[in-house]
Design an enzyme around this catalytic site. Structure first.
Site, short mmCIF file in Angstrom:
data_model
loop_
_atom_site.label_atom_id
_atom_site.label_comp_id
_atom_site.label_asym_id
_atom_site.label_seq_id
_atom_site.Cartn_x
_atom_site.Cartn_y
_atom_site.Cartn_z
CG HIS A 162 47.78 35.10 58.07
ND1 HIS A 162 46.41 34.91 58.01
CD2 HIS A 162 48.01 36.33 57.53
CE1 HIS A 162 45.86 35.98 57.45
NE2 HIS A 162 46.79 36.84 57.16
N GLY A 211 42.19 31.36 57.70
CA GLY A 211 41.81 32.69 57.23
C GLY A 211 42.41 33.01 55.88
CG HIS A 212 46.23 34.33 53.43
ND1 HIS A 212 46.49 33.59 52.29
CD2 HIS A 212 46.64 35.60 53.14
CE1 HIS A 212 47.04 34.37 51.37
NE2 HIS A 212 47.13 35.60 51.86
CG HIS A 276 43.26 39.04 50.13
ND1 HIS A 276 44.22 38.19 49.64
CD2 HIS A 276 43.93 40.07 50.72
CE1 HIS A 276 45.42 38.67 49.90
NE2 HIS A 276 45.26 39.83 50.56
CD GLU A 328 46.73 43.60 50.47
OE1 GLU A 328 46.68 42.37 50.71
OE2 GLU A 328 47.69 44.30 50.80
CD GLU A 344 49.32 41.13 47.14
OE1 GLU A 344 50.07 40.40 47.82
OE2 GLU A 344 48.16 41.44 47.48
CB CYS A 346 51.14 37.80 46.08
SG CYS A 346 52.63 37.84 47.07
CB CYS A 412 53.59 38.47 50.65
SG CYS A 412 52.67 39.94 50.15
#
Length: 808
Positions: A162, A211-212, A276, A328, A344, A346, A412
């Site tokens: 990340h 990736g994220h 995700h 998630e 979540e 976030c 996060c």
């Protein structure tokens, strides 16, 4: 320095900060952007009974608290070590840098509203540390910088480590700091890093996507702040690399990250929300930004389709997204369990970002309807009223296992809350050409610059508790334009813009509108009341949104909500919590004919509306049937306010029919026994609650497990005051292989207490089965005893657990 000089110095510093904060940072002139322009939160003054305390708590408590936790957990000292100011190893998770950046973004927002000298100085000092930690080529990531720089590891695992996610948050924080202060102290650090990113990831070099997702949003913000086209191009490049079979990783291999990271196919070909949920919503937000800034219609078509998929099949009533805790992320269509809901915090915030962009693109109120639902329910539940306790997942049902946390190893969510809450006023208004939009109902004032005028809008309301809203319109010049005032879907008998949820009965109470005291017809345009007229100073609009209590019914494909009902009033979703209901809520049933009453309680949870009524009680009979067992008063509170008064049961979806409730257990031998265990993880009561799981992996009603114990013998003991004649035991094992560490045991056996007080094995010809997804029954020669014990031998490398035990 004398006291007089020190005072003068402080005054001059304060004055300079105020002048800087009030000045309009000259952002780049862009060739394209969203059709509708948001009014920045810094231009929206809030004087609101509901939101002013929350904004003050964010500024005075949450943001300083998050900085304190970043210091306590060495997130900030990692930067100090990378800058050579301290010695030591890297502490914490590899992507911890992102939490610091997010809190810094929130602090920059706070400075735009209240330019505190101490906060400004704290930020400036922290930015200088980060500048010192930055490598000569622009690289900045403490995990590969501490205890010493490791150039051979850079970009070697972008799917998981990340680096790009972290600096994406840095870009957002730097743009926010630039907007707040007008200085490029942080912006220079960000652009230096972004320049490196453009050199490393391009068609002639590295083509593997992050990736994220997040950097795409950050690059668009840098483009808006600087006007440098390469940052927009880089954002688009990262989007376009997803799902391409020809991606090249650092080892030259070609491949994809899969659905978890939305890398299973090119973004313009994606039609379903998968993987995700935070990554997904950040991706869709980034696609919206790039589409707005480039005019790329393929992105818009894709996110329109994905948005419909979410609204049709994957949105919780609270506005939360993400049903599957293991990843998630999103489950399948209509897979929306309550107890194990992930939702979540976030993801809720990211979903707000995405829906706001969709509104700016399409100027349709349905996106603000969804945004409002998330805001007042799933997102607000993520932070305590006090501002220093947080939820990571936000379930819609609890057996008492959930409570807010002061922090997380993966923090996060608290840091995201720190940057989100200060920005809430920025979702209130928007404009297009000379026309204005009132999206949210928040008391306060904003002066909006349109193409040819300045118009001050002033709102007075007690929303979300009251649907009465007065809007005063003060144009600098009297002129004709359209004021678009949102008529929420819930006020038009539409809880969400799909058939995923519906009100049990339509309400005959309709919204009404008055202009300068005279009743006006509501002409709906894309969900807004379109009021076109010549406006003059002091003109008023009075909107009345009736707020009857509404019963919500879920689509029948949502298995967990069948036979259940949710309560909503205005935008607020309610829940039943144990502390208000004599300790239990899951065995309650609210029949369709129950009379419901709304009452504002200023003494409760900083002032909330409550819903009260009479509920039925349910109990399981010895024959297994669910039967009524009485009645009792119930109280429901706003979902966002739960878990402030200790652990206990909670549900958003109480039963509407007896069969849908979790009845009080029957007085079976198992239930009436004194039950103990050698070790308890999760819930000991779960093994005798008479809730039969869907399968061995089903944790929706909790289970007893022995995790993390392995390769040992654990036991369960059942005792009675008087002896009972027994002849069989059946046991349903818990096994979550594939997502957890529990497996059916190696073996088990039943022992009973004899007259001498010793536990000896029962006599049986049956095999002790250890099969999954069923009861394993052992019949034995009848015994008379006041205690039995079940010994369970765990496998060498696995824990085990028990869903249910039946003794007969």
């Amino acid at each position: 320095m004398t006291n007089q000089n020190r005072t003068l110095s402080i005054l001059l510093t304060t004055l300079a900060i105020v002048i800087s904060a009030l000045s309009q940072t000259a952002l780049a002139e862009l060739a394209r952007d969203y059709n509708v322009k948001p009014v920045p939160f810094s231009k929206v003054g809030v004087k609101d009974d509901f939101w002013t305390p929350r904004l003050e708590t964010s500024r005075k408590k949450t943001i300083p608290y998050c900085f304190e936790k970043c210091e306590e957990t060495d997130r900030i000292s990692n930067f100090e070590k990378a800058a050579g100011l301290k010695q030591g190893k890297h502490e914490g998770i590899y992507f911890n840098d992102s939490d610091v950046y997010k809190v810094m973004e929130g602090a920059a927002y706070s400075l735009q509203i209240d330019p505190e000298p101490k906060m400004r100085q704290y930020l400036d000092n922290l930015i200088k540390v980060m500048a010192a930690a930055q490598w000569e080529d622009g690289y900045l990531f403490t995990f590969y910088s501490v205890p010493e720089r490791q150039p051979e590891k850079l970009w070697t695992n972008v799917s998981s480590i990340h680096e790009q996610y972290c600096v994406g948050h840095m870009y957002e924080a730097a743009a926010a700091h630039y907007e707040a202060t007008g200085t490029k102290l942080f912006l220079d650090v960000a652009t230096k890093n972004a320049d490196l990113m453009c050199k490393v990831f391009n068609p002639d070099n590295r083509t593997d996507p992050p990736g994220h997702q997040e950097i795409e949003i950050g690059l668009c913000r840098l483009y808006r702040a600087t006007g440098d086209q390469k940052y927009l191009d880089q954002a688009k490049f990262f989007l376009d690399q997803r799902g391409r079979l020809g991606n090249r990783g650092p080892d030259g291999k070609r491949g994809l990250y899969g659905t978890y990271s939305q890398d299973h196919k090119p973004v313009t070909e994606q039609t379903k929300a998968v993987g995700h949920s935070v990554r997904a919503a950040y991706l869709y937000t980034g696609m919206a930004d790039v589409a707005a800034l480039t005019g790329n219609m393929d992105y818009i078509k894709a996110i329109d389709t994905i948005w419909k998929d979410v609204l049709d099949t994957k949105l919780y009533l609270t506005g939360g997204i993400g049903a599957a805790g293991g990843q998630e992320g999103f489950g399948g269509p209509y897979e929306l369990p309550n107890m194990t809901a992930y939702c979540e915090t976030c993801a809720s915030i990211a979903n707000i970002f995405w829906n706001h962009r969709m509104f700016l693109m399409h100027d349709h109120a349905k996106y603000i309807d969804v945004l409002e639902r998330i805001l007042y329910n799933a997102a607000l539940a993520g932070i305590s009223i006090e501002g220093d306790r947080f939820f990571y997942p936000n379930p819609l049902q609890s057996m008492g296992q959930h409570q807010r946390s002061p922090w997380f190893g993966c923090a996060c969510c608290p840091s995201n809350i720190a940057r989100f809450i200060p920005s809430v006023p920025g979702y209130t208004y928007a404009h297009r050409d000379n026309n204005l939009y009132v999206n949210l109902f928040i008391s306060g004032q904003s002066t909006i610059e349109t193409e040819s005028d300045k118009v001050t809008l002033t709102q007075r309301t007690r929303y979300p508790w009251s649907g009465d809203v007065r809007i005063t319109v003060d144009p600098e010049k009297g002129r004709k334009f359209t004021l678009f005032v949102r008529i929420p879907g819930w006020a038009r008998n539409e809880p969400v813009p799909s058939d995923l949820y519906k009100f049990q009965k339509n309400s005959d109470e309709k919204p009404t509108l008055k202009v300068n005291g005279k009743k006006a017809k509501i002409t709906l345009q894309n969900g807004f009341a379109a009021i076109e007229r010549r406006w003059n100073k002091g003109d008023t609009v009075d909107l009345n949104l009736p707020m009857p209590i509404r019963r919500v019914i879920a689509h029948d494909n949502i298995i967990d909500d069948r036979g259940k009902v949710a309560l909503q009033r205005g935008p607020i979703v309610f829940c039943l919590e144990a502390i208000d209901n004599e300790g239990e809520v899951l065995n309650l049933m609210i029949p369709d004919d129950a009379e419901l009453k709304a009452e504002f309680r200023p003494d409760l949870l900083d002032g909330v509306m409550t819903i009260t009524g009479i509920a039925g009680l349910t109990k399981r009979a010895l024959d297994g049937k669910v039967v009524p067992s009485g009645k009792k008063p119930f109280t429901a509170i706003p979902y966002y306010a739960w878990a402030h008064r200790g652990r206990g049961q909670m549900t958003v979806w109480p039963a509407r029919t007896p069969q849908a409730s979790k009845p009080a257990p029957a007085d079976t031998l198992t239930y009436i026994s004194k039950t103990t265990a050698s070790f308890v993880h999760a819930s000991l009561d779960a093994i005798k609650d008479q809730s039969i799981p869907a399968n061995s992996a089903d944790s929706s009603n909790r289970q007893l497990d022995f995790w993390p114990h392995k390769n040992v013998t654990e036991w369960l003991k059942f005792e009675w005051p008087e002896p009972h004649e027994l002849s069989s035991v059946k046991i349903y094992f818990f096994d979550d292989t594939g997502r957890g560490g529990c497996k059916v045991p190696e073996s088990w056996k039943i022992l009973y207490k004899n007259a001498q007080g010793e536990f000896i094995p029962v006599t049986t010809q049956d095999n002790y089965g250890t099969e999954k997804d069923k009861f394993n029954k052992v019949t034995f020669n009848p015994i008379k005893t006041n205690a039995i014990r079940i010994d369970i031998k765990l496998m060498k490398d696995w824990a085990s657990g028990v869903q249910e035990v039946v003794i007969e």
